[in-house]
Each structure stands twice: as structure tokens, then as C-alpha cells.
Design a protein around this motif. Structure first.
Motif, PDB file in Angstrom:
ATOM      1  N   TRP A   1       0.954  -0.781   0.027  1.00 20.86           N
ATOM      2  CA  TRP A   1       0.221  -0.226   0.067  1.00 20.86           C
ATOM      3  C   TRP A   1       0.775   1.032   0.431  1.00 20.86           C
ATOM      4  O   TRP A   1       0.620   2.546  -0.919  1.00 20.86           O
ATOM      5  N   LEU A   2       2.258   0.923   1.212  1.00 17.03           N
ATOM      6  CA  LEU A   2       3.223   2.871   1.092  1.00 17.03           C
ATOM      7  C   LEU A   2       3.396   2.599  -0.735  1.00 17.03           C
ATOM      8  O   LEU A   2       3.239   3.876  -0.778  1.00 17.03           O
ATOM      9  N   GLY A   3       4.483   1.863  -1.300  1.00 19.02           N
ATOM     10  CA  GLY A   3       3.955   1.730  -2.830  1.00 19.02           C
ATOM     11  C   GLY A   3       3.727   2.463  -3.238  1.00 19.02           C
ATOM     12  O   GLY A   3       3.583   3.059  -4.220  1.00 19.02           O
ATOM     13  N   GLU A   4       2.115   2.062  -3.238  1.00 14.41           N
ATOM     14  CA  GLU A   4       1.146   2.286  -4.115  1.00 14.41           C
ATOM     15  C   GLU A   4       1.014   4.045  -3.966  1.00 14.41           C
ATOM     16  O   GLU A   4       0.237   5.002  -4.729  1.00 14.41           O
ATOM     17  N   GLN A   5       1.250   4.428  -2.491  1.00 16.77           N
ATOM     18  CA  GLN A   5       1.185   6.192  -2.310  1.00 16.77           C
ATOM     19  C   GLN A   5       2.352   7.015  -2.936  1.00 16.77           C
ATOM     20  O   GLN A   5       2.290   7.940  -2.987  1.00 16.77           O
ATOM     21  N   GLY A   6       3.558   6.166  -3.412  1.00 25.69           N
ATOM     22  CA  GLY A   6       5.016   6.532  -4.271  1.00 25.69           C
ATOM     23  C   GLY A   6       5.686   6.623  -2.736  1.00 25.69           C
ATOM     24  O   GLY A   6       6.830   7.000  -3.020  1.00 25.69           O
ATOM     25  N   VAL A   7       5.735   6.104  -1.687  1.00 23.58           N
ATOM     26  CA  VAL A   7       6.021   5.797  -0.694  1.00 23.58           C
ATOM     27  C   VAL A   7       7.137   4.612  -0.608  1.00 23.58           C
ATOM     28  O   VAL A   7       6.809   3.540  -1.641  1.00 23.58           O
ATOM     29  N   ALA A   8       8.945   4.091  -0.985  1.00 18.79           N
ATOM     30  CA  ALA A   8       9.531   3.548  -0.818  1.00 18.79           C
ATOM     31  C   ALA A   8       9.822   2.619   0.636  1.00 18.79           C
ATOM     32  O   ALA A   8      10.620   3.778   1.106  1.00 18.79           O
ATOM     33  N   PRO A   9       9.616   1.313   1.149  1.00 14.73           N
ATOM     34  CA  PRO A   9       9.359   0.875   2.385  1.00 14.73           C
ATOM     35  C   PRO A   9      10.610   0.206   2.479  1.00 14.73           C
ATOM     36  O   PRO A   9      10.571  -0.335   1.037  1.00 14.73           O
TER      37      PRO A   9
ATOM     38  N   GLY B   1      10.059   9.510   0.951  1.00 12.81           N
ATOM     39  CA  GLY B   1       9.319   9.872  -0.586  1.00 12.81           C
ATOM     40  C   GLY B   1       7.545   9.675  -0.429  1.00 12.81           C
ATOM     41  O   GLY B   1       6.949  10.125   0.381  1.00 12.81           O
ATOM     42  N   GLY B   2       7.222  10.110  -1.298  1.00 11.25           N
ATOM     43  CA  GLY B   2       6.064  10.206  -1.992  1.00 11.25           C
ATOM     44  C   GLY B   2       4.867  11.351  -0.601  1.00 11.25           C
ATOM     45  O   GLY B   2       5.778  12.461  -1.224  1.00 11.25           O
ATOM     46  N   PRO B   3       4.117  10.956  -0.571  1.00  8.60           N
ATOM     47  CA  PRO B   3       3.800  11.989   0.058  1.00  8.60           C
ATOM     48  C   PRO B   3       4.440  12.691   1.500  1.00  8.60           C
ATOM     49  O   PRO B   3       4.203  13.310   2.448  1.00  8.60           O
ATOM     50  N   LEU B   4       5.243  11.686   1.826  1.00  7.49           N
ATOM     51  CA  LEU B   4       5.434  11.959   3.281  1.00  7.49           C
ATOM     52  C   LEU B   4       6.545  12.668   3.368  1.00  7.49           C
ATOM     53  O   LEU B   4       7.517  13.078   2.790  1.00  7.49           O
ATOM     54  N   PRO B   5       6.694  14.336   4.115  1.00  7.70           N
ATOM     55  CA  PRO B   5       7.042  15.252   4.489  1.00  7.70           C
ATOM     56  C   PRO B   5       8.929  15.190   5.311  1.00  7.70           C
ATOM     57  O   PRO B   5       9.520  16.018   4.689  1.00  7.70           O
TER      58      PRO B   5
ATOM     59  N   ARG C   1       1.347   7.239  10.889  1.00  8.84           N
ATOM     60  CA  ARG C   1       0.346   8.332  10.752  1.00  8.84           C
ATOM     61  C   ARG C   1       0.487  10.046  11.291  1.00  8.84           C
ATOM     62  O   ARG C   1      -0.118  10.679  10.775  1.00  8.84           O
ATOM     63  N   GLU C   2       1.722   9.785  12.369  1.00  6.27           N
ATOM     64  CA  GLU C   2       1.974  11.124  12.722  1.00  6.27           C
ATOM     65  C   GLU C   2       2.203  12.410  11.703  1.00  6.27           C
ATOM     66  O   GLU C   2       1.980  13.426  11.425  1.00  6.27           O
ATOM     67  N   ALA C   3       2.517  11.245  10.297  1.00  7.41           N
ATOM     68  CA  ALA C   3       4.113  12.477   9.227  1.00  7.41           C
ATOM     69  C   ALA C   3       2.204  12.389   8.552  1.00  7.41           C
ATOM     70  O   ALA C   3       2.964  13.179   7.519  1.00  7.41           O
ATOM     71  N   GLY C   4       0.936  12.000   8.683  1.00 10.99           N
ATOM     72  CA  GLY C   4       0.073  12.462   7.955  1.00 10.99           C
ATOM     73  C   GLY C   4      -0.253  11.526   7.090  1.00 10.99           C
ATOM     74  O   GLY C   4      -1.396  11.748   5.840  1.00 10.99           O
TER      75      GLY C   4
END
Length: 91
Positions: A27-35, A57-61, A83-86
Motif C-alpha cells: 500500500w505504501l508503494g502504491e502511495q509513492g512511498v519507498a518502504p 518519498g511520496g507524500p511523506l514530509p 500516521r503522525e506524518a499524515g
């Protein structure tokens, strides 16, 4: 990479998060986050936290990194900081 050592969230050891870890990572990968999830056998022998989760990456600040003695501890903590990061992680 930001590492959250200053406070620890309360985790539910019976949450079953280890059963859905790969689904969460996908799911994280689908959001553009590289876990990434890693186990360090040398640290295991030393009795130190052996599991490391890192994501960026992705939406993570900012990048997130957590460590734990078990997958459940590591991913449970990671979910708190994601979750704290949004990110509204669906678990």
C-alpha cells in the motif's frame, strides 16, 4: 533520516500487524512511498533491535526509520509515525 528515539508509542502486542506487513508495504508503494524492512543477524546475536523499517518519498514530509526486536514492534512503531506524518495507513 529522522529516527524517533525520544518517545515510544504504546503498542498492542496482539494487533496482528506482522500478518499484514507486506500488505502495508505494498500500500505504501502504491502511495509513492519507498518502504524497506530489514533484519540484521549480527544485532540479533547481540540482543539488540534486529528489525529496521525505513520509508521515504511520496507524500511523506520527512523520512521515517524505526527499529524493533520483532516485526510487530518495528512495524507497529512505524505505523504510529507514518500516521503522525499524515498518511492514513488502512490498518
Amino acid at each position: 533520516m529522522r529516527h524517533h528515539k525520544h518517545r515510544s508509542p504504546k503498542l498492542d502486542p496482539d494487533s496482528g500487524v506482522e500478518d499484514v506487513t507486506l500488505v502495508i508495504m505494498e500500500w505504501l508503494g502504491e502511495q509513492g512511498v519507498a518502504p524497506m524492512l530489514r533484519i540484521d543477524v549480527e544485532r540479533m546475536r547481540e540482543g539488540k533491535p534486529t528489525w529496521t523499517f525505513a520509508a521515504g518519498g511520496g507524500p511523506l514530509p520527512y523520512p521515517i526509520r524505526t527499529e524493533g526486536l520483532s516485526v510487530a514492534e518495528c512495524i507497529g512503531t512505524a505505523l504510529h509515525y507514518l500516521r503522525e506524518a499524515g498518511l492514513a495507513v488502512p490498518f
